[in-house]
Structures are given as C-alpha cells and as structure tokens.
Design a protein around this motif. Structure first.
Motif: not given
Length: 244
Positions: A156, A159, A161
């Motif tokens: 995460a 990426q 995020d």
C-alpha cells in the motif's frame, strides 16, 4: 476489584483460543496409530465447542494445523487433510443449524483447490450465524501472519495509498488474518507443554495463558470450566497499576 474478590461465574472471556496438543502422544500411550489420536482429538473439538456455547463464549479459535505441520510425514499430512475433508462434508450442516459461524485463518493457498473450495463453502453457508464464531487456524503461523500483514502494508505504501507514518497498531491488526475478531482473552495449551508454538503471537500480547496437563483427546467440559475459572480469578491490568 482484586483477583481474590472476583466472582468467577460473572466473568466470561469473549474469546478463547486453544493450542490443541497431545494427539500423537495420546495415541502412542495406547499403542494406536497417530491417526487414531487425531480422530479422538476431533471429538474433543466437539466437546470444547459445546462447552464454549454453553458458557456464552462468543469466539473460539482452535490451532488445528500449523504452518510447521507441513514438515510432518506426507502420510500424516494426508491423514490430517482427509480428516478435515470428512468434517467439512459431514459436520458443517450440523454446526450451521446450531448457529455456529465458521471461519478459517492461515495460509490457505497451500491447500489444494478442491479443499479450498470446501473451506469457502463452509464460510459462506455459516457467515450470518451469530451464536458463536469458530475460527480454525489451518496452515497457520503467527510469524507468517505478521509477515503477510507487513507485506500488504508495504504494498500500500509502494502504491502511494498509504504513508509510513499512517501505520498504527490498529491498522496493522486490520491486515492480520484475524481482522475483525477481538484479540483472545485467554490462550489455552494442553499436554503439559509451556509454549505458544507460533500461535497468534501479535493477538496474544495481553492474553491470559493457561496450561493444562492433559492430552487434547481427553479434553472435556470440565477442563473448559477449569479454564474459565482460572481466567476469572486473574486480574487483567494491561500494563496499568494493580487495583487495591
């Protein structure tokens, strides 16, 4: 309230987790094959579940097959998975009728596709039941659980995020296989051994530990009552100062 003043009948743990140990030694003492010990252990599971339901426990987690168990003799692994298939096919409907929700935690990808499909069917069938949640730890290891959660968070972050400083204990716990389940209040191990053996390492940080000198196939409602009584007599402080 001090431990000595606790009303043991009034305090029931929401979540009991059990390391079911001693099937092989139980069989060896009787000159029986190890499979006989595992079959007797499966009967003890039924007794434990009945006792948990009777006493109002809401979550019961059983260490049924560890990640280390894959290192056992292939014949024993095959026996264990065959026994699991038998109970999935012949017991799930009964558990469903009794209001038991069944969940599986662990690295389930190591099982073959057909067995994974049966696990998924059991979860789907019972997902709306609320009498008790039975979690079966299969191909489970506490360190592996922590590693897979860390990998998911790392992905995460990679990426974009999630930022590293946004990672909290709560967020980490939500990535564990037990996400959405309260941490165990008490962890029980049978057979007289005094180890966690890679079971729920993160989740058991503040659990009470109870060790019983009884092989798992001999576990019964009386032993479960002993666990609850032992738990109720302890004072859980979670790092705070003791009560006076």
């Amino acid at each position: 309230m001090s431990a000595g003043k606790t009303d043991s009948k009034a305090i029931i743990p929401a979540h009991v987790a059990v390391i079911m140990d001693g099937n092989g030694r139980w069989a060896a003492e009787r000159g029986l094959p190890r499979l006989a010990g595992h079959k007797a252990g499966a009967e003890a599971v039924s007794r434990c579940l009945r006792a948990a339901i009777h006493r109002g426990v809401k979550y019961l987690t059983l260490y049924a097959f560890s990640s280390e168990n894959w290192q056992r003799e292939p014949t024993e692994v095959a026996d264990l998975t065959s026994l699991l298939r038998f109970y999935l096919r012949h017991k799930v409907a009964e558990l469903h009728s009794e209001g038991v929700r069944i969940c599986f935690i662990g690295d389930l990808a190591r099982f073959d596709v057909s067995l994974r499909e049966e696990l998924a069917r059991a979860e789907t069938l019972t997902r709306n039941n609320g009498r008790i949640t039975l979690l079966l730890a299969l191909s489970y290891g506490g360190r592996g659980d922590i590693v897979q959660a860390a990998r998911r968070l790392a992905q995460a972050v990679q990426q974009g995020d999630l930022k590293p400083d946004q990672i909290t204990e709560t967020l980490f716990a939500d990535k564990l296989w037990t996400a959405g389940v309260p941490d165990p209040d008490v962890v029980v191990r049978t057979s007289g051994e005094f180890r966690l053996s890679n079971f729920l390492l993160w989740q058991s940080a503040y659990a009470e530990l109870v060790f019983l000198d009884v092989f798992w196939p001999d576990f019964n409602e009386g032993h479960f009552a002993t666990v609850l009584d032992t738990y109720a007599r302890r004072e859980r402080r979670f790092g705070a100062r003791p009560s006076v």
